[in-house]
Design an enzyme around this catalytic site. Structure first.
Site, PDB file in Angstrom:
ATOM      1  N   ASP A  58      33.879  35.263  30.153  1.00  0.00           N
ATOM      2  CA  ASP A  58      33.956  36.494  30.410  1.00  0.00           C
ATOM      3  C   ASP A  58      33.085  36.956  31.282  1.00  0.00           C
ATOM      4  O   ASP A  58      31.587  36.833  31.018  1.00  0.00           O
ATOM      5  CB  ASP A  58      34.006  37.353  29.076  1.00  0.00           C
ATOM      6  CG  ASP A  58      34.043  39.034  29.545  1.00  0.00           C
ATOM      7  OD1 ASP A  58      33.783  39.279  30.654  1.00  0.00           O
ATOM      8  OD2 ASP A  58      34.417  39.333  28.212  1.00  0.00           O
ATOM      9  N   TYR A 150      37.456  49.999  42.618  1.00  0.00           N
ATOM     10  CA  TYR A 150      37.726  48.715  43.146  1.00  0.00           C
ATOM     11  C   TYR A 150      36.978  48.646  44.379  1.00  0.00           C
ATOM     12  O   TYR A 150      35.933  47.663  44.756  1.00  0.00           O
ATOM     13  CB  TYR A 150      39.117  48.470  43.308  1.00  0.00           C
ATOM     14  CG  TYR A 150      39.359  46.898  43.811  1.00  0.00           C
ATOM     15  CD1 TYR A 150      39.265  46.001  43.213  1.00  0.00           C
ATOM     16  CD2 TYR A 150      39.727  46.781  45.291  1.00  0.00           C
ATOM     17  CE1 TYR A 150      39.695  44.667  43.663  1.00  0.00           C
ATOM     18  CE2 TYR A 150      40.104  45.374  45.684  1.00  0.00           C
ATOM     19  CZ  TYR A 150      39.899  44.275  44.763  1.00  0.00           C
ATOM     20  OH  TYR A 150      40.285  43.233  45.427  1.00  0.00           O
ATOM     21  N   THR A 185      49.451  37.668  45.200  1.00  0.00           N
ATOM     22  CA  THR A 185      49.201  37.296  43.575  1.00  0.00           C
ATOM     23  C   THR A 185      49.611  38.392  42.782  1.00  0.00           C
ATOM     24  O   THR A 185      49.989  39.320  43.114  1.00  0.00           O
ATOM     25  CB  THR A 185      47.632  37.065  43.543  1.00  0.00           C
ATOM     26  OG1 THR A 185      46.909  38.337  43.673  1.00  0.00           O
ATOM     27  CG2 THR A 185      47.137  36.171  44.645  1.00  0.00           C
TER      28      THR A 185
END
Length: 258
Positions: A58, A150, A185
């Protein structure tokens, strides 16, 4: 001989998408690859196929990075490179973005990249130098509505890349960033992960969209991004550091009115 013969490279988010293709290409070019991801089943299967090492990572947790570095050194004795590929995307307008969502994206994309650099720099230096490749984005170079969180993290990754390149150059470590545009993707097409969704229909709609938006007339392939990662990890880019590399089919060049 492969371009990465004898090198040990950690690839984060390597279970699928761009990370998977980077792991595959690096292994084909002679690297001993560490497939790092939280998607244990997919990552373990890929590692087994490639004869690679899988570590659960992680990227937002410093303890996980420490464990991944220790496992890599135990298996291979050294670390020569890192591809900070792991990342997540959430769609929302800025004013509608909850703080929890904002911080989740920051923790994975921005903090994860920072922790990766911090965790491996000393090991790469001890191995005689090497490379770090950070995955930023087309949105690190410009704005885009509905993906403000983002975009903010990807802008930050460019800053981290430039500072790390300056600070680590004397240790023989080159640090660069990739800025992919729309790549085929699950991040670009979440329907690929939803068994109840019509992934084929969604892929067609996305393909139609990018035929209009992108000068080259198509969405990018993860294999193409992997080739850029290979270039930045290999000696082919031996005099390049601190730079962003846009791979977007010409999208950033401008808007077509035709």
């Amino acid at each position: 001989m492969g371009k990465l013969d004898g090198r040990v490279v950690i690839v984060t988010g390597a279970a699928r998408g761009q990370g998977e293709q980077e792991a595959r290409l690096f292994a084909a070019e002679g690297a001993r690859v560490v497939v790092a991801d939280v998607l244990d089943d997919q990552a373990e299967a890929l590692a087994k196929e490639l004869g690679a090492l899988h570590v659960r990572l992680d990227v937002s947790k410093e303890a996980d990075w420490d464990a991944a570095v220790a496992a890599t050194k135990e298996a291979y004795g050294r670390i020569d490179g890192l591809v900070n590929n792991a990342g997540i995307l959430r769609f929302n307008s800025l004013v509608d973005t909850p703080l929890e969502e904002f911080m989740q994206v920051v923790q994975v994309n921005q903090v994860g990249c920072f922790l990766g650099i911090k965790a491996v720099a000393g090991e790469i230096a001890a191995a005689g130098g090497g490379t770090i490749v950070n995955t930023a984005s087309y949105t690190a170079m410009t704005g885009m509505a509905a993906v403000g969180t983002y975009a903010a993290t990807k802008h930050a990754i460019l800053g981290l890349t430039r500072v790390a390149a300056m600070e680590l150059a004397q240790q023989g470590i080159r640090v660069n960033a990739m800025c992919p545009g729309a790549i085929d993707t699950a991040m670009s097409n979440p329907a690929l992960l939803d068994p109840d969704a019509d992934a084929e229909e969604m892929s067609k709609a996305i393909g139609d969209l990018y035929r209009k938006l992108v000068p080259l007339g198509r969405i990018g392939r993860p294999e193409e991004v992997a080739k850029l990662a290979l270039f930045l990890t290999s000696d082919d880019s031996s005099y390049i550091t601190g730079q962003p590399f846009v791979i977007d089919g010409g999208w950033l060049a401008g808007v077509s009115i035709l």
